[in-house]
Scaffold this motif. Structure first.
Motif, PDB file in Angstrom:
ATOM      1  N   ARG A  74       0.700  -1.403  -0.047  1.00 48.46           N
ATOM      2  CA  ARG A  74      -0.025   0.151   0.123  1.00 48.46           C
ATOM      3  C   ARG A  74       0.937   1.047   0.059  1.00 48.46           C
ATOM      4  NH1 ARG A  74      -4.627  -0.987   4.219  1.00 48.46           N
ATOM      5  NH2 ARG A  74      -4.696  -2.995   2.997  1.00 48.46           N
ATOM      6  N   TYR A  82      -2.591  -8.875  -2.071  1.00 55.49           N
ATOM      7  CA  TYR A  82      -1.991 -10.120  -1.789  1.00 55.49           C
ATOM      8  C   TYR A  82      -2.712 -11.293  -2.287  1.00 55.49           C
ATOM      9  CZ  TYR A  82       0.273  -7.495   2.087  1.00 55.49           C
ATOM     10  OH  TYR A  82       1.105  -6.628   2.545  1.00 55.49           O
ATOM     11  N   LEU A 120      -4.249 -16.690  12.915  1.00 53.34           N
ATOM     12  CA  LEU A 120      -3.195 -15.440  12.805  1.00 53.34           C
ATOM     13  C   LEU A 120      -3.245 -15.268  11.265  1.00 53.34           C
ATOM     14  CD1 LEU A 120      -0.518 -15.654  15.371  1.00 53.34           C
ATOM     15  CD2 LEU A 120      -2.741 -14.449  15.541  1.00 53.34           C
ATOM     16  N   LEU A 121      -3.258 -14.044  10.934  1.00 50.68           N
ATOM     17  CA  LEU A 121      -3.155 -13.778   9.267  1.00 50.68           C
ATOM     18  C   LEU A 121      -1.713 -13.397   9.247  1.00 50.68           C
ATOM     19  CD1 LEU A 121      -6.145 -11.176   9.207  1.00 50.68           C
ATOM     20  CD2 LEU A 121      -6.008 -13.576   9.022  1.00 50.68           C
ATOM     21  N   ASN A 122      -1.182 -13.650   8.064  1.00 49.76           N
ATOM     22  CA  ASN A 122       0.094 -13.552   7.646  1.00 49.76           C
ATOM     23  C   ASN A 122       0.440 -12.863   6.362  1.00 49.76           C
ATOM     24  OD1 ASN A 122       2.327 -14.193   9.896  1.00 49.76           O
ATOM     25  ND2 ASN A 122       0.582 -15.875   9.927  1.00 49.76           N
ATOM     26  N   VAL A 123       1.328 -12.125   6.235  1.00 49.39           N
ATOM     27  CA  VAL A 123       1.593 -11.523   4.781  1.00 49.39           C
ATOM     28  C   VAL A 123       2.877 -11.593   4.454  1.00 49.39           C
ATOM     29  CG1 VAL A 123      -0.552  -9.915   4.542  1.00 49.39           C
ATOM     30  CG2 VAL A 123       1.677  -9.133   5.648  1.00 49.39           C
TER      31      VAL A 123
ATOM     32  N   SER B 215       0.702 -10.052  14.278  1.00 49.83           N
ATOM     33  CA  SER B 215      -0.886  -9.791  14.149  1.00 49.83           C
ATOM     34  C   SER B 215      -1.417  -8.457  14.190  1.00 49.83           C
ATOM     35  CB  SER B 215      -1.988 -10.899  14.720  1.00 49.83           C
ATOM     36  OG  SER B 215      -1.998 -10.679  16.165  1.00 49.83           O
ATOM     37  N   ARG B 217      -0.238  -5.892  13.018  1.00 47.41           N
ATOM     38  CA  ARG B 217       0.037  -5.642  11.714  1.00 47.41           C
ATOM     39  C   ARG B 217      -0.989  -6.053  10.827  1.00 47.41           C
ATOM     40  NH1 ARG B 217       3.018  -3.206   7.789  1.00 47.41           N
ATOM     41  NH2 ARG B 217       3.424  -4.211   5.880  1.00 47.41           N
ATOM     42  N   THR B 218      -1.129  -7.185  10.780  1.00 49.32           N
ATOM     43  CA  THR B 218      -2.023  -7.991   9.743  1.00 49.32           C
ATOM     44  C   THR B 218      -3.439  -7.722  10.102  1.00 49.32           C
ATOM     45  OG1 THR B 218      -1.885 -10.047  10.837  1.00 49.32           O
ATOM     46  CG2 THR B 218      -0.450  -9.710   8.887  1.00 49.32           C
ATOM     47  N   GLU B 219      -3.926  -7.586  11.336  1.00 47.01           N
ATOM     48  CA  GLU B 219      -5.476  -7.361  11.824  1.00 47.01           C
ATOM     49  C   GLU B 219      -5.581  -5.794  11.215  1.00 47.01           C
ATOM     50  OE1 GLU B 219      -7.543  -9.223  13.332  1.00 47.01           O
ATOM     51  OE2 GLU B 219      -6.419 -10.883  13.418  1.00 47.01           O
ATOM     52  N   LEU B 221      -3.975  -4.359   8.620  1.00 45.48           N
ATOM     53  CA  LEU B 221      -3.894  -4.448   7.156  1.00 45.48           C
ATOM     54  C   LEU B 221      -5.259  -4.828   6.346  1.00 45.48           C
ATOM     55  CD1 LEU B 221      -0.564  -5.966   6.013  1.00 45.48           C
ATOM     56  CD2 LEU B 221      -1.514  -3.920   5.202  1.00 45.48           C
ATOM     57  N   PHE B 222      -5.928  -5.645   7.203  1.00 41.67           N
ATOM     58  CA  PHE B 222      -7.093  -6.300   6.557  1.00 41.67           C
ATOM     59  C   PHE B 222      -8.466  -5.854   7.217  1.00 41.67           C
ATOM     60  CE2 PHE B 222      -3.761  -9.372   5.597  1.00 41.67           C
ATOM     61  CZ  PHE B 222      -4.009  -9.464   4.078  1.00 41.67           C
ATOM     62  N   HIS B 224      -9.251  -5.593  10.201  1.00 40.22           N
ATOM     63  CA  HIS B 224     -10.345  -6.271  11.210  1.00 40.22           C
ATOM     64  C   HIS B 224     -10.143  -5.450  12.407  1.00 40.22           C
ATOM     65  CE1 HIS B 224      -9.534 -10.673   9.240  1.00 40.22           C
ATOM     66  NE2 HIS B 224     -10.044  -9.644   8.335  1.00 40.22           N
TER      67      HIS B 224
END
Lengths: 302, 302
Positions: A74, A82, A120-123, B215, B217-219, B221-222, B224
């Protein structure tokens, strides 16, 4: 004399590495520059890219460009959304996004995965290209370990990145060293394998992370570890904490370790200490080169 | 009219709280000042102490002074070496160190303990005085939890601090918020209990600390978790990671929770979420007041 056919780059927050390929996919020129995202200053992405087209790269603005890494985030040139795991090389080729530019620039998407079992979300951005680069010559299933600011552990099955997780190991080391009470005690760091492995052992066998790191302070207070070895000790704790988490999830699977330099040497030592007996090491730049070409080929053959 | 008999202070890196006692040990005046160790500037410790003897404290320079906290560290007024656990109130009184001053100043030693089972060394300064303060009115065995920059969990048996451990929870929150990629995403923090407990749950049930914090960061990013709730989420993860480590070691023992303000409110919520059914809360300043007087009495009766 070979004919240049592609300019590609691994373009991250800190690093920038540029590759010129001939028609057979051989890299015929390389260039590294200090134009990571955080160093762009007033330059646009296009201006920055044009500024490094010197020497062997001069006069090749007409070639197709292919970029991987945080340049697709971004905060990058243009967001390349992604792609969701499981993801193949074709997924990456299908997800290429054109940059808003007179140049012919395409950007590789990063990967997104929900960690199995934890939600858990991952990138990742850039590492996916390295993984597929290595898979070109070694297509077998297994784990990839990519140490760094945000280390990745990725599981590949059937030519797809099935899932992966992230550990903020490198960034944690930097912020604790620069900004915490632990860093205040550190002096002129020098390596010491014994102290490093003591850290790895404690990071692995004591899962109370916030408690274990305080031992950097107390080992210094009571003169058990010399000031010049405290940074090594802390890095051992952090890498040990990363490894034990993956060990619990996956056991001592064979791993392909990707990267260069002192950091990856440390991972190699720590993995051996932790009992990983099948560790194969791959060069990170070569992996990027190979991955970018593979994505390019797939795009060209559409 | 009561007669002033002692001036005591809890003197830490950030905080400074001054107490004036009558002959019966009642606190008859209190004062807080911005002369924590890190704010002394060019003032000597003696100059700083004299500078706050105003109002009810004016003219009482002849009284005995008793100081606890980081003022007794190597970076303090004079080092009061750590007393080794198990340690009683008498241990602290016996370990008092005179400051180099025309004033009659004594400094309470901190405590040192090797964590049972792990070999990790731990230190505290100030909290030991609070613990013994609370034991004056409630001398039962059990666990004390003292949240803060470096949270302490201390086990008291038979009137002695038997052992304790340290978690860098508060400092970790500060450095990640101020200096890591996670902090970049946070905006105007507001509390949100649901998000906080989501963090606690993840910190407790996923022991891969370096992975769980990513997480944040990712929470974001998406989308949430809203930017204004990310700090709350991170604090939940950190407190959850602290609690689960102690839970694994000690089970859901009754705990006495010491301190004031929003941070301790969060611990109260997190401990309840983690299943601690016997949590009693004690005021931190009252605990310091009571502990300092108890040490003074023991010294006086020698």
């Amino acid at each position: 004399m070979t004919t240049p056919s592609l300019i590609a780059a691994d373009w991250g927050t800190t690093n920038f590495r540029l590759f010129l390929y001939d028609e057979a996919g051989q890299v015929i020129a390389r260039h590294a520059a200090n134009i990571g995202l955080k160093n762009l200053g007033v330059l646009s992405f296009e201006q920055a890219l044009l500024s490094v087209l010197k020497g062997d790269f001069a006069g090749h603005e007409h070639l197709p460009f292919l970029l991987s890494g945080m340049v697709g985030s971004r905060q990058g040139w243009v967001e390349a959304p992604y792609a969701t795991c499981p993801a193949s090389l074709q997924t990456l080729a299908d997800g290429l996004v054109k940059a808003p530019s007179e140049l012919d620039v395409a950007i590789v998407p990063g990967l997104f995965a929900e960690s199995p079992g934890t939600g858990l979300l991952n990138v990742m951005r850039g590492e996916e290209t390295q993984i597929f680069g290595i898979l070109q010559s070694d297509p077998s299933d297994g784990f990839f370990v990519l140490p760094g600011t945000h280390s990745k552990w990725a599981l590949v099955r059937g030519g797809k990145v099935e899932s992966f997780s992230t550990h903020m190991t490198g960034e944690m080391f930097q912020v604790l060293k620069a900004h915490s009470i632990l860093g205040l005690l550190m002096e002129n760091s020098t390596d010491n394998e014994e102290v490093f492995l003591k850290g790895v052992e404690r990071g692995m066998y004591n899962r109370a992370f916030l408690s274990v790191i305080f031992s950097v302070r107390t080992e210094a207070l009571f003169n058990h570890i010399a000031p010049e070895h405290l940074a090594t000790y802390l890095s051992g704790i952090l890498i040990g904490a990363e490894i034990v988490a993956e060990l619990e999830r996956h056991g001592k699977s064979p791993v392909r370790l990707v990267g260069d330099g002192a950091l990856v040497d440390l991972y190699e030592k720590a993995l051996a200490f932790a009992g990983f007996t099948h560790v194969t090491r791959f060069d990170g730049n070569a992996a990027s080169e190979s991955g970018l070409w593979a994505i390019h080929k797939l795009r060209s053959s559409k």
